[in-house]
Design a protein around this motif. Structure first.
Motif, short mmCIF file in Angstrom:
data_model
loop_
_atom_site.label_atom_id
_atom_site.label_comp_id
_atom_site.label_asym_id
_atom_site.label_seq_id
_atom_site.Cartn_x
_atom_site.Cartn_y
_atom_site.Cartn_z
N UNK A 26 0.83 -1.21 0.00
CA UNK A 26 0.00 0.00 0.00
C UNK A 26 0.86 1.25 0.00
N UNK A 27 1.93 1.25 0.78
CA UNK A 27 2.84 2.41 0.83
C UNK A 27 3.50 2.62 -0.53
N UNK A 28 3.94 1.53 -1.16
CA UNK A 28 4.58 1.65 -2.48
C UNK A 28 3.59 2.10 -3.55
N UNK A 29 2.35 1.66 -3.45
CA UNK A 29 1.37 1.98 -4.48
C UNK A 29 0.96 3.45 -4.46
N UNK A 30 1.29 4.16 -3.41
CA UNK A 30 0.98 5.59 -3.35
C UNK A 30 1.95 6.41 -4.18
N UNK A 31 2.93 5.75 -4.80
CA UNK A 31 3.80 6.41 -5.75
C UNK A 31 5.01 7.11 -5.18
N UNK A 32 5.25 6.99 -3.91
CA UNK A 32 6.41 7.64 -3.29
C UNK A 32 7.49 6.60 -3.07
N UNK A 33 8.54 6.57 -3.93
CA UNK A 33 9.58 5.54 -3.79
C UNK A 33 10.33 5.62 -2.47
N UNK A 34 10.32 6.78 -1.82
CA UNK A 34 11.02 6.93 -0.54
C UNK A 34 10.09 6.67 0.64
N UNK A 35 8.86 6.21 0.37
CA UNK A 35 7.86 6.05 1.43
C UNK A 35 8.33 5.12 2.55
N UNK A 36 9.18 4.17 2.22
CA UNK A 36 9.62 3.20 3.23
C UNK A 36 11.09 3.37 3.61
N UNK A 37 11.76 4.32 2.99
CA UNK A 37 13.20 4.51 3.25
C UNK A 37 13.41 5.02 4.67
N UNK A 38 14.37 4.44 5.35
CA UNK A 38 14.75 4.84 6.71
C UNK A 38 13.61 4.78 7.72
N UNK A 39 12.67 3.88 7.50
CA UNK A 39 11.59 3.68 8.45
C UNK A 39 11.75 2.32 9.11
N UNK A 40 11.51 2.30 10.39
CA UNK A 40 11.47 1.06 11.15
C UNK A 40 10.06 0.96 11.69
N UNK A 41 9.42 -0.17 11.46
CA UNK A 41 8.04 -0.33 11.89
C UNK A 41 7.97 -1.18 13.15
N UNK A 42 7.24 -0.67 14.13
CA UNK A 42 7.08 -1.36 15.41
C UNK A 42 5.80 -2.19 15.35
N UNK A 43 5.92 -3.45 15.74
CA UNK A 43 4.75 -4.32 15.86
C UNK A 43 4.28 -4.26 17.31
N UNK A 44 3.11 -3.69 17.57
CA UNK A 44 2.63 -3.65 18.95
C UNK A 44 2.48 -5.06 19.49
N UNK A 45 2.85 -5.25 20.73
CA UNK A 45 2.84 -6.60 21.32
C UNK A 45 1.93 -6.64 22.53
N UNK A 46 1.24 -7.76 22.67
CA UNK A 46 0.28 -7.94 23.76
C UNK A 46 0.49 -9.30 24.38
N UNK A 47 0.01 -9.42 25.61
CA UNK A 47 0.09 -10.72 26.27
C UNK A 47 -1.28 -11.08 26.81
N UNK A 48 -1.59 -12.36 26.71
CA UNK A 48 -2.82 -12.87 27.28
C UNK A 48 -2.55 -13.15 28.74
N UNK A 49 -3.47 -12.77 29.60
CA UNK A 49 -3.30 -12.96 31.03
C UNK A 49 -3.83 -14.33 31.44
N UNK A 50 -3.50 -14.76 32.63
CA UNK A 50 -3.81 -16.13 33.06
C UNK A 50 -5.30 -16.43 33.08
N UNK A 51 -6.14 -15.41 33.17
CA UNK A 51 -7.57 -15.65 33.20
C UNK A 51 -8.21 -15.60 31.81
N UNK A 52 -7.40 -15.62 30.78
CA UNK A 52 -7.90 -15.49 29.40
C UNK A 52 -8.11 -16.85 28.75
N UNK A 53 -8.88 -16.82 27.71
CA UNK A 53 -9.07 -18.01 26.88
C UNK A 53 -7.73 -18.36 26.22
N UNK A 54 -7.57 -19.61 25.87
CA UNK A 54 -6.35 -20.01 25.16
C UNK A 54 -6.43 -19.70 23.68
#
Length: 131
Positions: A26-54
């Protein structure tokens, strides 16, 4: 080529690869070749707690519902919040697109980074998706 850097104790969403590639396309299709240059993407992380479904949540709405019910939380939120505080989870809950964040001391994000990127000249962006 891109690399998803994570720790051994993180289990990525089975659809993470597809979602990441779709985001980049999607970023590349917007036509900006530098759209991803020098970017680091963070994946948000979550944890299931002991009272949660498996059964993990299938999408962002289900995850947010589990958080509101007290069955999930941002990873290490109660034990060592500086490790992931810069992700700005309050913003992530409402986000529909990636957003830029500032690096903080003691930040330990799970990132997707382009091979060979100069670590001193990157901008951090948080993915807004969850498969």
């Amino acid at each position: 080529a891109w690399v998803f850097l994570l720790y051994v104790d993180l289990i990525p969403d089975p659809g993470a690869r597809t979602s990441i590639l779709k985001h980049f396309e999607n970023a590349r299709s917007k036509g900006d070749p530098a759209a991803l240059k020098n970017k680091v993407f963070v994946a948000p992380a979550f944890e299931m707690l002991s009272n949660a479904s498996e059964i993990p949540p299938r999408n962002k709405d289900e995850l947010i519902s589990l958080i509101k019910q007290g069955h999930a939380s941002p990873v290490h939120f109660s034990r060592f919040s500086p490790a992931h505080r810069a992700t700005n989870y309050d913003r992530w809950y409402a986000a529909n697109s990636s957003y830029m964040i500032d690096f903080e001391l003691l930040y330990e994000p799970y990132v997707v980074v382009r091979c060979g990127v100069n670590a001193r000249s990157v901008c951090l962006y948080v993915f807004s998706w969850l498969h």
